[in-house]
Scaffold this motif. Structure first.
Motif, PDB file in Angstrom:
ATOM      1  N   UNK A 194      30.488  52.098 -55.442  1.00  0.00           N
ATOM      2  CA  UNK A 194      29.451  51.498 -55.720  1.00  0.00           C
ATOM      3  C   UNK A 194      29.692  49.932 -56.353  1.00  0.00           C
ATOM      4  N   UNK A 195      28.980  48.924 -56.068  1.00  0.00           N
ATOM      5  CA  UNK A 195      29.349  47.780 -56.571  1.00  0.00           C
ATOM      6  C   UNK A 195      28.398  47.376 -57.716  1.00  0.00           C
ATOM      7  N   UNK A 196      28.740  46.401 -58.419  1.00  0.00           N
ATOM      8  CA  UNK A 196      27.744  46.070 -59.461  1.00  0.00           C
ATOM      9  C   UNK A 196      26.653  45.022 -59.185  1.00  0.00           C
ATOM     10  N   UNK A 197      25.872  44.813 -59.933  1.00  0.00           N
ATOM     11  CA  UNK A 197      24.889  43.632 -60.054  1.00  0.00           C
ATOM     12  C   UNK A 197      25.531  42.383 -59.795  1.00  0.00           C
ATOM     13  N   UNK A 198      25.183  41.608 -58.714  1.00  0.00           N
ATOM     14  CA  UNK A 198      25.972  40.492 -58.614  1.00  0.00           C
ATOM     15  C   UNK A 198      25.383  39.379 -59.474  1.00  0.00           C
ATOM     16  N   UNK A 199      24.476  39.597 -60.337  1.00  0.00           N
ATOM     17  CA  UNK A 199      23.865  38.563 -61.202  1.00  0.00           C
ATOM     18  C   UNK A 199      24.439  39.000 -62.688  1.00  0.00           C
ATOM     19  N   UNK A 200      24.389  40.104 -62.978  1.00  0.00           N
ATOM     20  CA  UNK A 200      24.609  40.810 -64.500  1.00  0.00           C
ATOM     21  C   UNK A 200      25.902  41.360 -64.564  1.00  0.00           C
ATOM     22  N   UNK A 206      22.044  27.331 -57.934  1.00  0.00           N
ATOM     23  CA  UNK A 206      20.907  27.497 -58.959  1.00  0.00           C
ATOM     24  C   UNK A 206      20.841  28.762 -59.734  1.00  0.00           C
ATOM     25  N   UNK A 207      21.442  29.735 -59.005  1.00  0.00           N
ATOM     26  CA  UNK A 207      21.447  31.375 -59.704  1.00  0.00           C
ATOM     27  C   UNK A 207      22.743  31.899 -59.767  1.00  0.00           C
ATOM     28  N   UNK A 208      23.130  32.606 -60.767  1.00  0.00           N
ATOM     29  CA  UNK A 208      24.307  33.387 -60.689  1.00  0.00           C
ATOM     30  C   UNK A 208      24.278  34.356 -59.588  1.00  0.00           C
ATOM     31  N   UNK A 209      25.401  34.770 -59.134  1.00  0.00           N
ATOM     32  CA  UNK A 209      25.491  36.094 -58.133  1.00  0.00           C
ATOM     33  C   UNK A 209      25.648  35.302 -56.751  1.00  0.00           C
ATOM     34  N   UNK A 210      25.863  33.843 -56.333  1.00  0.00           N
ATOM     35  CA  UNK A 210      25.818  33.290 -55.134  1.00  0.00           C
ATOM     36  C   UNK A 210      27.035  32.280 -55.413  1.00  0.00           C
ATOM     37  N   UNK A 211      27.650  32.222 -54.250  1.00  0.00           N
ATOM     38  CA  UNK A 211      28.970  31.228 -54.200  1.00  0.00           C
ATOM     39  C   UNK A 211      29.008  30.421 -53.031  1.00  0.00           C
ATOM     40  N   UNK A 212      29.849  29.126 -53.182  1.00  0.00           N
ATOM     41  CA  UNK A 212      30.043  28.489 -51.978  1.00  0.00           C
ATOM     42  C   UNK A 212      29.004  27.314 -51.915  1.00  0.00           C
ATOM     43  N   UNK A 213      29.393  26.284 -50.928  1.00  0.00           N
ATOM     44  CA  UNK A 213      28.355  25.392 -50.885  1.00  0.00           C
ATOM     45  C   UNK A 213      27.172  25.752 -50.445  1.00  0.00           C
ATOM     46  N   UNK A 214      26.997  26.852 -49.670  1.00  0.00           N
ATOM     47  CA  UNK A 214      25.747  27.367 -48.830  1.00  0.00           C
ATOM     48  C   UNK A 214      25.234  28.674 -49.916  1.00  0.00           C
ATOM     49  N   UNK A 215      25.935  28.678 -50.955  1.00  0.00           N
ATOM     50  CA  UNK A 215      25.269  29.684 -51.996  1.00  0.00           C
ATOM     51  C   UNK A 215      25.124  31.116 -51.311  1.00  0.00           C
ATOM     52  N   UNK A 216      26.061  31.782 -50.752  1.00  0.00           N
ATOM     53  CA  UNK A 216      26.137  33.056 -50.143  1.00  0.00           C
ATOM     54  C   UNK A 216      26.056  33.988 -51.390  1.00  0.00           C
ATOM     55  N   UNK A 217      25.545  35.222 -51.035  1.00  0.00           N
ATOM     56  CA  UNK A 217      25.567  36.274 -52.063  1.00  0.00           C
ATOM     57  C   UNK A 217      26.952  36.772 -52.479  1.00  0.00           C
ATOM     58  N   UNK A 218      27.508  36.856 -53.342  1.00  0.00           N
ATOM     59  CA  UNK A 218      28.659  37.491 -54.177  1.00  0.00           C
ATOM     60  C   UNK A 218      29.331  38.672 -53.111  1.00  0.00           C
ATOM     61  N   UNK A 219      30.452  38.721 -52.784  1.00  0.00           N
ATOM     62  CA  UNK A 219      30.900  39.871 -51.894  1.00  0.00           C
ATOM     63  C   UNK A 219      31.035  41.031 -53.078  1.00  0.00           C
ATOM     64  N   UNK A 220      31.122  41.826 -52.406  1.00  0.00           N
ATOM     65  CA  UNK A 220      31.100  43.360 -53.251  1.00  0.00           C
ATOM     66  C   UNK A 220      32.316  43.357 -54.284  1.00  0.00           C
ATOM     67  N   UNK A 221      32.037  43.659 -55.619  1.00  0.00           N
ATOM     68  CA  UNK A 221      33.230  43.584 -56.561  1.00  0.00           C
ATOM     69  C   UNK A 221      32.902  42.477 -57.307  1.00  0.00           C
ATOM     70  N   UNK A 222      32.311  41.470 -57.237  1.00  0.00           N
ATOM     71  CA  UNK A 222      32.174  40.134 -57.775  1.00  0.00           C
ATOM     72  C   UNK A 222      30.781  39.849 -58.369  1.00  0.00           C
ATOM     73  N   UNK A 223      30.686  38.996 -59.326  1.00  0.00           N
ATOM     74  CA  UNK A 223      29.404  38.698 -59.893  1.00  0.00           C
ATOM     75  C   UNK A 223      29.553  37.545 -60.782  1.00  0.00           C
TER      76      UNK A 223
END
Length: 454
Positions: free
Chosen positions: A244-250, A212-229
């Motif tokens: 530092x890692x970026x905001x996983x959504x923006x 439903x939201x950006x910043x998540x991945x996979x069928x279980x919608x786990x939070x993005x790994x560091x370095x991805x968004x």
């Protein structure tokens, strides 16, 4: 008497004559003979006639408590107990539901009557239940839907407080989760999925619509790994500062790494001539062409004359000069002065015999450059050799031609047959020619020929 006060329902009889055992707190003896002993075993002999006290198990009179214990010899899921109590009225039958997991059933009484004290009079007892892990009519169903497979309700199959064996089911009967829920006892919802109605009832995995939201991945919608968004974590973070890692959504960095402008994603390198955190530092003026590394300020094209690499912020050592200090100063500067760090010129000139301004070239005391003189001598020698070759070759060729002609003439007059008489001519009366005369003639002829040839 104390019993479990629950709904009675017959499932499966567990008391078996010859296998089940029973004991009591005491035994009533109504006559002084073995036939008059009212044994506990009378309560499990299968005879349900409760009007004949001689066929019942009766405890001794005038006791403070009385009990009867039935040993089923195995652990069962109990449902209910039925007791045929001795009374003149044949309708005195007690039934109690007692849903427990047990091997033993106790019948206990501590209520006294006025005449006989505490007493138990049980003509027959039957216990109903199922082998552990089963339930239902004739114990035909199992409790595999429960986490605790041994303790489901023997009548309905309802699970105990441990709940269901699998995620995606709820309630004591482990019914499937309502739409939009999943997990243990259906306690979680599918709000993490774009389609909130169709996540997997066990795992919560989303369908092909994804999260439903950006910043998540996979069928279980786990939070993005560091370095991805971004959507399904498909984008890579920019050049965020250090670890530092970026905001996983923006994708926005809190701060940028050195060498990158302060933009949302830190994805623009410093302009030429600037370096460092947020590109706030200027390249050193002594960088050649004013080009430096955007991260640490190293001069990428080297230094201007007189300055040391890599940052070109220090002058050359006293014995070096030129671009990147690549040249050594002359040792022949007058008074051993330090040469100019840019040009290498000796500020007070050279010692005698060396040529200014760098004092690296030796010259003669007459002022001529020794090196140039040597080059002149070398060039003159080469010209002289060429002249000798040009003169000698024609002379040698002329002498060789002369010798050749002489050899040719000698070959011509070597055999003077035409001037001599044969022996036949002499025998016929011809006057022989003297040898001296022949020789004189030959010699004279040869000299004339040579003279002519010359």
């Amino acid at each position: 008497m104390e019993f479990c006060d629950q709904t009675v329902s017959r499932i499966f009889p567990l008391v078996r004559s010859g296998f089940t055992e029973v004991t009591s707190s005491s035994i009533h003896l109504w006559k002084f003979s073995l036939n008059s002993i009212l044994w506990p075993g009378y309560s499990i002999d299968g005879d349900t006639d409760n009007t004949n006290y001689q066929k019942c198990s009766i405890t001794a009179l005038n006791q403070k408590e009385a009990w009867l214990r039935v040993d089923l010899k195995e652990v069962y899921s109990l449902h209910s107990v039925k007791i045929w109590y001795r009374q003149e009225n044949p309708e005195t039958i007690l039934q109690e539901t007692c849903k427990e997991i047990s091997q033993y059933v106790w019948i206990y009484n501590n209520q006294s009557n006025d005449s006989d004290g505490v007493i138990l009079e049980v003509c027959e007892i039957q216990i109903y239940g199922c082998p552990t892990g089963t339930f239902g009519t004739n114990c035909s169903q199992n409790c595999s839907h429960c986490k605790n497979t041994l303790t489901c309700d023997v009548e309905t199959g309802a699970c105990d407080n441990d709940g269901c064996a699998r995620e995606g089911f709820e309630g004591s009967l482990c019914k499937g989760c309502p739409t939009g829920t999943f997990g243990t006892n259906c306690s979680q919802n599918c709000s993490h999925c774009k389609n909130t109605l169709t996540c997997d009832v066990e795992t919560g995995a989303c369908d092909n619509d994804g999260c439903a939201r950006e910043g998540f991945e996979g069928s279980l919608c786990k939070a993005c790994k560091p370095g991805q968004y971004g959507e399904n974590c498909s984008l890579k973070c920019g050049n965020c500062n250090y670890n530092d890692t970026c905001d996983r959504i923006t994708g926005q960095c809190e701060t940028c790494a050195p060498g990158w402008k302060k933009t949302k994603n830190c994805d623009q390198e410093c302009d030429s001539g600037y370096f460092g955190p947020q590109c706030t530092n200027s390249c050193k003026i002594n960088c050649n062409e004013n080009i430096c590394d955007p991260v640490d300020g190293r001069c990428l094209e080297g230094c201007r004359p007189g300055w040391q690499a890599p940052h070109c912020n220090e002058t050359c050592p006293d014995d070096r000069y030129g671009r990147n200090c690549e040249y050594s100063c002359s040792r022949y500067c007058y008074n051993a002065t330090v040469c100019d760090k840019q040009t290498g010129h000796c500020p007070e000139g050279c010692i005698e015999g060396y040529q200014a301004p760098t004092c690296k070239q030796y010259v003669s005391r007459s002022g001529f450059d020794k090196t140039s003189l040597g080059v002149g001598f070398g060039a003159g020698s080469l010209v002289a050799v060429l002249l000798i070759v040009v003169i000698c070759i024609p002379i040698c060729l002329w002498h060789r031609l002369k010798r050749k002609r002489k050899r040719d003439l000698n070959a011509k007059y070597e055999k003077p047959q035409e001037f001599m008489q044969s022996p036949q001519e002499i025998s016929q009366g011809s006057k022989p020619m003297a040898v001296k005369q022949i020789s004189h003639y030959y010699t004279k002829k040869t000299e004339e020929e040579v003279s002519i040839a010359s």
